[in-house]
Design an enzyme around this catalytic site. Sequence first.
Site, PDB file in Angstrom:
ATOM      1  N   CYS A 191      -2.516   7.252  -4.313  1.00  0.00           N
ATOM      2  CA  CYS A 191      -3.263   5.642  -4.596  1.00  0.00           C
ATOM      3  C   CYS A 191      -4.356   5.968  -5.702  1.00  0.00           C
ATOM      4  O   CYS A 191      -4.678   5.086  -6.809  1.00  0.00           O
ATOM      5  CB  CYS A 191      -3.802   5.006  -3.197  1.00  0.00           C
ATOM      6  SG  CYS A 191      -5.474   6.108  -3.386  1.00  0.00           S
ATOM      7  N   GLU A 219      -9.302   0.452   2.190  1.00  0.00           N
ATOM      8  CA  GLU A 219      -8.900   1.545   1.283  1.00  0.00           C
ATOM      9  C   GLU A 219      -7.204   0.989   0.687  1.00  0.00           C
ATOM     10  O   GLU A 219      -6.269   1.721   1.070  1.00  0.00           O
ATOM     11  CB  GLU A 219      -8.772   2.648   1.456  1.00  0.00           C
ATOM     12  CG  GLU A 219     -10.038   3.211   2.154  1.00  0.00           C
ATOM     13  CD  GLU A 219     -10.976   3.621   1.073  1.00  0.00           C
ATOM     14  OE1 GLU A 219     -10.359   3.997   0.460  1.00  0.00           O
ATOM     15  OE2 GLU A 219     -12.147   3.058   1.662  1.00  0.00           O
ATOM     16  N   GLU A 273       2.212  -1.955  -9.153  1.00  0.00           N
ATOM     17  CA  GLU A 273       1.796  -0.121  -8.841  1.00  0.00           C
ATOM     18  C   GLU A 273       3.331   0.209  -8.102  1.00  0.00           C
ATOM     19  O   GLU A 273       4.401  -0.344  -7.914  1.00  0.00           O
ATOM     20  CB  GLU A 273       0.962  -0.715  -7.415  1.00  0.00           C
ATOM     21  CG  GLU A 273       0.653   0.712  -6.623  1.00  0.00           C
ATOM     22  CD  GLU A 273       0.139   0.498  -5.588  1.00  0.00           C
ATOM     23  OE1 GLU A 273       0.486   0.492  -4.702  1.00  0.00           O
ATOM     24  OE2 GLU A 273      -1.628   1.995  -5.109  1.00  0.00           O
ATOM     25  N   LYS A 292      -2.773   3.267  14.656  1.00  0.00           N
ATOM     26  CA  LYS A 292      -1.759   3.349  14.619  1.00  0.00           C
ATOM     27  C   LYS A 292      -1.531   4.095  13.181  1.00  0.00           C
ATOM     28  O   LYS A 292      -1.867   3.351  11.721  1.00  0.00           O
ATOM     29  CB  LYS A 292      -1.583   1.454  14.158  1.00  0.00           C
ATOM     30  CG  LYS A 292      -0.145   2.050  14.194  1.00  0.00           C
ATOM     31  CD  LYS A 292       0.510   0.094  13.948  1.00  0.00           C
ATOM     32  CE  LYS A 292       0.904   0.804  12.562  1.00  0.00           C
ATOM     33  NZ  LYS A 292       1.877   1.658  12.543  1.00  0.00           N
TER      34      LYS A 292
HETATM   35  P1  NAD Z   1       1.633  -0.683   4.215  1.00  0.00           P
HETATM   36  O1  NAD Z   1       0.197  -1.699   3.526  1.00  0.00           O
HETATM   37  O2  NAD Z   1       2.697  -0.986   4.198  1.00  0.00           O
HETATM   38  O3  NAD Z   1       1.202   0.132   5.181  1.00  0.00           O
HETATM   39  C1  NAD Z   1       0.078   0.417   6.286  1.00  0.00           C
HETATM   40  C2  NAD Z   1      -0.016   0.135   7.154  1.00  0.00           C
HETATM   41  O4  NAD Z   1      -0.276  -0.574   7.606  1.00  0.00           O
HETATM   42  C3  NAD Z   1       1.765   0.689   8.485  1.00  0.00           C
HETATM   43  O5  NAD Z   1       0.923   1.543   9.228  1.00  0.00           O
HETATM   44  C4  NAD Z   1       1.945  -0.940   8.562  1.00  0.00           C
HETATM   45  O6  NAD Z   1       2.964  -0.523   9.294  1.00  0.00           O
HETATM   46  C5  NAD Z   1       0.992  -1.845   8.639  1.00  0.00           C
HETATM   47  N1  NAD Z   1       0.872  -2.903   8.473  1.00  0.00           N
HETATM   48  C6  NAD Z   1       1.824  -3.135   8.237  1.00  0.00           C
HETATM   49  N2  NAD Z   1       1.927  -4.897   8.323  1.00  0.00           N
HETATM   50  C7  NAD Z   1       0.840  -4.720   9.089  1.00  0.00           C
HETATM   51  C8  NAD Z   1       0.192  -6.296   9.232  1.00  0.00           C
HETATM   52  N3  NAD Z   1       0.353  -7.441   9.449  1.00  0.00           N
HETATM   53  N4  NAD Z   1      -0.573  -5.990  10.365  1.00  0.00           N
HETATM   54  C9  NAD Z   1      -1.242  -4.707  10.294  1.00  0.00           C
HETATM   55  N5  NAD Z   1      -0.745  -3.385  10.096  1.00  0.00           N
HETATM   56  C10 NAD Z   1       0.147  -3.264   8.865  1.00  0.00           C
HETATM   57  O7  NAD Z   1       1.427   0.733   2.985  1.00  0.00           O
HETATM   58  P2  NAD Z   1       2.597   2.102   2.822  1.00  0.00           P
HETATM   59  O8  NAD Z   1       3.652   1.829   2.166  1.00  0.00           O
HETATM   60  O9  NAD Z   1       1.917   2.645   4.146  1.00  0.00           O
HETATM   61  O10 NAD Z   1       1.328   2.503   1.551  1.00  0.00           O
HETATM   62  C11 NAD Z   1       1.241   2.209   0.496  1.00  0.00           C
HETATM   63  C12 NAD Z   1      -0.082   1.942   0.587  1.00  0.00           C
HETATM   64  O11 NAD Z   1      -0.743   2.269   0.612  1.00  0.00           O
HETATM   65  C13 NAD Z   1       0.317   1.933  -1.472  1.00  0.00           C
HETATM   66  O12 NAD Z   1      -0.242   0.593  -2.366  1.00  0.00           O
HETATM   67  C14 NAD Z   1      -0.589   2.612  -1.810  1.00  0.00           C
HETATM   68  O13 NAD Z   1      -2.080   2.849  -2.606  1.00  0.00           O
HETATM   69  C15 NAD Z   1      -2.519   2.684  -0.766  1.00  0.00           C
HETATM   70  N6  NAD Z   1      -3.174   3.830  -0.523  1.00  0.00           N
HETATM   71  C16 NAD Z   1      -3.922   3.491  -0.558  1.00  0.00           C
HETATM   72  C17 NAD Z   1      -5.292   4.046  -0.310  1.00  0.00           C
HETATM   73  C18 NAD Z   1      -6.777   4.236  -0.740  1.00  0.00           C
HETATM   74  O14 NAD Z   1      -7.522   5.522  -0.445  1.00  0.00           O
HETATM   75  N7  NAD Z   1      -7.403   3.552  -1.321  1.00  0.00           N
HETATM   76  C19 NAD Z   1      -4.635   5.744  -0.208  1.00  0.00           C
HETATM   77  C20 NAD Z   1      -3.970   5.706   0.222  1.00  0.00           C
HETATM   78  C21 NAD Z   1      -2.619   4.624   0.353  1.00  0.00           C
END
Ligand code: NAD
Length: 478
Positions: free
Chosen positions: A282, A248, A381, A173
């Site tokens: 991140c 992650e 963050e 997804k």
């Molecule tokens: P997010 O958690 O808002 O969304 C990520 C994904 O999760 C999206 O596809 C979203 O639709 C889905 N999602 C949302 N609610 C859900 C639920 N209840 N159940 C299942 N899936 C759900 O994150 P974002 O805003 O897309 O990304 C930014 C975040 O990602 C930041 O916190 C960043 O630090 C982190 N990030 C971490 C890494 C790493 O390697 N550790 C890498 C990139 C980004």
Amino acid sequence: MKHYENFVNGKFSPSGSKERIEVINPSTGQPICTVPESNASDVDAAVSAAASAQRDWAKQPAIERAKFLRRIADKIRQNVEPLARIITEEQGKILDLARVEVGFTADYMDYMAEWARRIEGEILESDRAGETILLFRQPIGVIGGILPWNFPFFLIVRKAAPALVTGNTIVIKPSEETPHNAVKFCELVSETDLPPGVINIVHGRGPTVGKALASSARIGMISFTGSVETGSAIMAAAAPNITKVNLELGGKAPAIVMSDADMDLAVKAMKASRVINSGQVCNCAERVYVQRKVADQFADKLTTAMKATRFGNPLVDESVEYGPLINEAGFRKVDSLVHSAVKAGATVVTGGKRASRDGGYYYEPTVITDCRQDMEIIRREVFGPVVPIVTFDDIDEAISYANDSDYGLTSSIYTRDLNVALRACQEIRFGETYINRENFEAMQGFHAGWRKSGIGGADGKHGLYEFMQTHVVYLQRY
Ligand code: NAD
């Protein structure tokens, strides 16, 4: 405007839902295309396709599976420019960074393909006469991949490549903010002979499609990259089926600048770390600790560098150093953290507000001094082009500030003193530490956060083995 579909069982197929998600260009606020706002039945159909494809896929020797990865890598390399433009248009990163993302993604596919001949089991010494104990590494089954928007194209492959080479199939997804690059990825996959059902992509929202994937009893592991809050929701959804989670999550990377550091190098690294992808990475330095003796000098140099940073619409002006934030919510979060810092006594030296450009979500390059450990801007963050600075007196204080965080993804230290660097490596409690440089991580490393930054990790041998489970066989001779 184009309307795209899910990719299930090797074909673009319409969703059972009639609802659509409009994809917005964050540089202008204008719509680009639509994807389906899919439902739980769409997820179910994709999981069924992945489950039936998995049996034959796992029977192929790994080296045969690796050939498909290399073919997809070749397709990606033949399409760097169109892919980069799609990523920039829907995500807002500058074109050069998008090109790097695409190239790195192809290399990552090749790197994971190389593991085909290196997946190893073990032979264990037995307590019994005539017995041999064999430990096999076997695929988990169907993997569910849930992606964020900040490196959307690379993240597809960071999940799919290790999953596929180890004999799993996958349902992904993408983020609802950046689904277009995933559509293009599927077009490239469909130009290869990858068996249907091995890679499936279902578009939609987190609380529907993401939740359905995480709570599916037929998913063997959910590999998620995104925020801590969503990671926690995914664990809860996976809990009833005891589905393995690989998470992650977010970061709040501390950067420690000692007084003996090469100041120009530290300033350059800090600026690059904060403006790359508009600060939405991140593992970027999210809080900077500078030794008191050099704090003013560092802040002055960094302010000059940040003030000179050019930003704007990356598809209109290729020379800008960063583009917009992902959306209005991202902009509001950055702005509210800056305001709360000011309210708590911090000083905005430069920036600190929205820049009105082309209807996009631009934030000025920002430096904030007089920050303290208890401020929200140091604890949460930010994900924007903002550098909050805290001063410290000695390395003990710096290490205790760095460790005082819910997050434990990456960290960095700038010093010429090897003893200080070594001490930091031994005492800093983070999954990664960079000495005299900032991100990024290597594909042969292991990107894995401590504390709330995650469970398990990605990349390298250890990342590959996350996608396998062990099977121990006791072979008794008569
Ligand atoms: P997010 O958690 O808002 O969304 C990520 C994904 O999760 C999206 O596809 C979203 O639709 C889905 N999602 C949302 N609610 C859900 C639920 N209840 N159940 C299942 N899936 C759900 O994150 P974002 O805003 O897309 O990304 C930014 C975040 O990602 C930041 O916190 C960043 O630090 C982190 N990030 C971490 C890494 C790493 O390697 N550790 C890498 C990139 C980004």
